[in-house]
Design a protein around this motif. Sequence first.
Motif, PDB file in Angstrom:
ATOM      1  N   ILE A 179      97.154  61.502  28.950  1.00 25.62           N
ATOM      2  CA  ILE A 179      97.569  61.421  30.357  1.00 25.62           C
ATOM      3  C   ILE A 179      97.490  59.965  30.804  1.00 25.62           C
ATOM      4  O   ILE A 179      96.414  59.381  30.872  1.00 25.62           O
ATOM      5  N   CYS A 180      98.648  59.395  31.115  1.00 24.74           N
ATOM      6  CA  CYS A 180      98.698  57.971  31.483  1.00 24.74           C
ATOM      7  C   CYS A 180      98.686  57.763  32.987  1.00 24.74           C
ATOM      8  O   CYS A 180      98.442  56.647  33.454  1.00 24.74           O
ATOM      9  N   GLY A 181      99.019  58.799  33.775  1.00 23.76           N
ATOM     10  CA  GLY A 181      99.036  58.602  35.222  1.00 23.76           C
ATOM     11  C   GLY A 181      99.832  59.660  35.953  1.00 23.76           C
ATOM     12  O   GLY A 181      99.944  60.795  35.494  1.00 23.76           O
ATOM     13  N   LEU A 182     100.375  59.254  37.100  1.00 22.95           N
ATOM     14  CA  LEU A 182     101.087  60.183  37.981  1.00 22.95           C
ATOM     15  C   LEU A 182     102.514  59.715  38.231  1.00 22.95           C
ATOM     16  O   LEU A 182     102.819  58.526  38.165  1.00 22.95           O
ATOM     17  N   MET A 183     103.376  60.685  38.540  1.00 22.77           N
ATOM     18  CA  MET A 183     104.749  60.399  38.938  1.00 22.77           C
ATOM     19  C   MET A 183     105.044  61.165  40.221  1.00 22.77           C
ATOM     20  O   MET A 183     104.517  62.268  40.426  1.00 22.77           O
ATOM     21  N   GLY A 200     101.257  55.664  50.658  1.00 19.59           N
ATOM     22  CA  GLY A 200      99.814  55.454  50.843  1.00 19.59           C
ATOM     23  C   GLY A 200      99.016  56.682  50.421  1.00 19.59           C
ATOM     24  O   GLY A 200      97.962  56.566  49.782  1.00 19.59           O
ATOM     25  N   GLU A 201      99.531  57.870  50.751  1.00 23.01           N
ATOM     26  CA  GLU A 201      98.859  59.108  50.341  1.00 23.01           C
ATOM     27  C   GLU A 201      98.840  59.236  48.820  1.00 23.01           C
ATOM     28  O   GLU A 201      97.845  59.649  48.220  1.00 23.01           O
ATOM     29  N   VAL A 202      99.966  58.876  48.190  1.00 21.08           N
ATOM     30  CA  VAL A 202     100.023  58.962  46.728  1.00 21.08           C
ATOM     31  C   VAL A 202      99.011  57.998  46.117  1.00 21.08           C
ATOM     32  O   VAL A 202      98.282  58.341  45.178  1.00 21.08           O
ATOM     33  N   ASN A 203      98.943  56.806  46.678  1.00 20.64           N
ATOM     34  CA  ASN A 203      98.018  55.815  46.161  1.00 20.64           C
ATOM     35  C   ASN A 203      96.567  56.317  46.236  1.00 20.64           C
ATOM     36  O   ASN A 203      95.794  56.172  45.288  1.00 20.64           O
ATOM     37  N   ALA A 204      96.219  56.955  47.359  1.00 21.92           N
ATOM     38  CA  ALA A 204      94.856  57.472  47.518  1.00 21.92           C
ATOM     39  C   ALA A 204      94.570  58.572  46.490  1.00 21.92           C
ATOM     40  O   ALA A 204      93.490  58.626  45.884  1.00 21.92           O
ATOM     41  N   LEU A 205      95.584  59.413  46.272  1.00 23.70           N
ATOM     42  CA  LEU A 205      95.450  60.501  45.294  1.00 23.70           C
ATOM     43  C   LEU A 205      95.276  59.927  43.877  1.00 23.70           C
ATOM     44  O   LEU A 205      94.436  60.391  43.093  1.00 23.70           O
ATOM     45  N   TYR A 206      96.059  58.923  43.576  1.00 22.63           N
ATOM     46  CA  TYR A 206      96.005  58.262  42.259  1.00 22.63           C
ATOM     47  C   TYR A 206      94.593  57.708  42.007  1.00 22.63           C
ATOM     48  O   TYR A 206      94.018  57.894  40.937  1.00 22.63           O
ATOM     49  N   PRO A 253      90.673  58.013  33.047  1.00 22.81           N
ATOM     50  CA  PRO A 253      91.273  56.679  33.113  1.00 22.81           C
ATOM     51  C   PRO A 253      92.792  56.788  33.042  1.00 22.81           C
ATOM     52  O   PRO A 253      93.313  57.520  32.203  1.00 22.81           O
ATOM     53  N   MET A 254      93.488  56.120  33.939  1.00 20.28           N
ATOM     54  CA  MET A 254      94.950  56.111  33.880  1.00 20.28           C
ATOM     55  C   MET A 254      95.461  54.815  34.484  1.00 20.28           C
ATOM     56  O   MET A 254      94.805  54.221  35.340  1.00 20.28           O
ATOM     57  N   ASP A 255      96.622  54.374  34.009  1.00 16.37           N
ATOM     58  CA  ASP A 255      97.112  53.064  34.446  1.00 16.37           C
ATOM     59  C   ASP A 255      98.576  53.066  34.889  1.00 16.37           C
ATOM     60  O   ASP A 255      99.164  52.014  35.063  1.00 16.37           O
ATOM     61  N   THR A 256      99.174  54.249  35.023  1.00 15.98           N
ATOM     62  CA  THR A 256     100.596  54.290  35.362  1.00 15.98           C
ATOM     63  C   THR A 256     100.842  55.107  36.626  1.00 15.98           C
ATOM     64  O   THR A 256     100.440  56.272  36.713  1.00 15.98           O
ATOM     65  N   THR A 300     103.348  51.156  39.533  1.00 18.24           N
ATOM     66  CA  THR A 300     103.424  50.311  38.333  1.00 18.24           C
ATOM     67  C   THR A 300     104.749  50.519  37.598  1.00 18.24           C
ATOM     68  O   THR A 300     105.013  49.851  36.610  1.00 18.24           O
ATOM     69  N   MET A 301     105.553  51.476  38.076  1.00 19.19           N
ATOM     70  CA  MET A 301     106.867  51.663  37.467  1.00 19.19           C
ATOM     71  C   MET A 301     107.847  52.151  38.515  1.00 19.19           C
ATOM     72  O   MET A 301     107.623  53.189  39.153  1.00 19.19           O
ATOM     73  N   VAL A 302     108.921  51.386  38.726  1.00 17.76           N
ATOM     74  CA  VAL A 302     109.952  51.835  39.655  1.00 17.76           C
ATOM     75  C   VAL A 302     111.153  52.301  38.839  1.00 17.76           C
ATOM     76  O   VAL A 302     111.485  51.722  37.806  1.00 17.76           O
ATOM     77  N   ARG A 303     111.767  53.395  39.305  1.00 14.22           N
ATOM     78  CA  ARG A 303     112.863  54.040  38.568  1.00 14.22           C
ATOM     79  C   ARG A 303     114.160  53.846  39.354  1.00 14.22           C
ATOM     80  O   ARG A 303     114.389  54.503  40.352  1.00 14.22           O
ATOM     81  N   LEU A 304     114.998  52.948  38.867  1.00 11.68           N
ATOM     82  CA  LEU A 304     116.208  52.615  39.622  1.00 11.68           C
ATOM     83  C   LEU A 304     117.471  53.069  38.908  1.00 11.68           C
ATOM     84  O   LEU A 304     117.671  52.787  37.731  1.00 11.68           O
TER      85      LEU A 304
END
Length: 239
Positions: free
Chosen positions: A165-169, A186-192, A200-203, A221-225
């Motif tokens: 598990i590397c992180g959240l999307m 901001g809510e996502v950041n707090a959850l992360y 431990p996760m970094d993404t 840490t990753m934007v999807r365009l």
Amino acid sequence: MAAECPISIRQEIVGRCNEALQNIRQACIHADRDPAEVTLMAVTKTVPPEQVNAAVAAGIRVLGENRVQEYLSKKEDYDPDAEVQFIGHLQTNKVKQIVGNVTLIHSVDSLHLAQEISKQARIKQLVQPILLEVNIAGEASKSGVSPNALPDLLRDVLQLQELKICGLMVIPPPFTDPCTADRIFGEVNALYRKMQAIAPMDTLSMGMSGDYTAAIRHGSTMVRLGSALFGKRVYPPKP
Ligand SMILES: *Cc1c(COP(=O)(O)O)cnc(C)c1O
């Protein structure tokens, strides 16, 4: 690899990629972040491989795929300098075709799906990196686990040895105003951060064409365009 696309289209895509990379650098500087922390993914749905390769030529190294069939029909034509990740809704019966073929699956939102990925990874004797997809605004029409159910899902998925598990999307609802974007990111950041206390996760995969600079302000840490790089999507008629 695919044939080259017309030079004018190619130049246009390269120009848009450079602009996006520049915007990302600026957003990082404003947020006091290192630009190396943020990866630009090119979302390739409906885009012909030769146009995708123009983005790779412009320096983009991560491609995002939504549909298994579309990916399988295009992958041979992609520039091998880029890695491919899966960002679309994944049905359990198609997991087999994706596990081991992509460097990250962004869209894991149930234990059932995680178990199937784990099973296929075990068969292929590999560890599959994944993200857990969060439905931050509780939209009924969208996939993703609810913020309330996320900690339990995380703990359950941590038991599966073949998954990393590397992180959240997150795919938030379309924003009508920048204040809503800031509040939700901001809510996502707090959850992360809360989840980082469990594992431990970094993404943090967050931000699309319309809102990526706001997402970077809130720790993406990753934007999807997609459309910001390739222009408006033209969907083929339904078969
Ligand atoms: C299509 C898509 C994107 C890109 O959307 P744009 O608004 O064109 O940048 C990003 N993430 C996911 C999961 C998508 O399906």
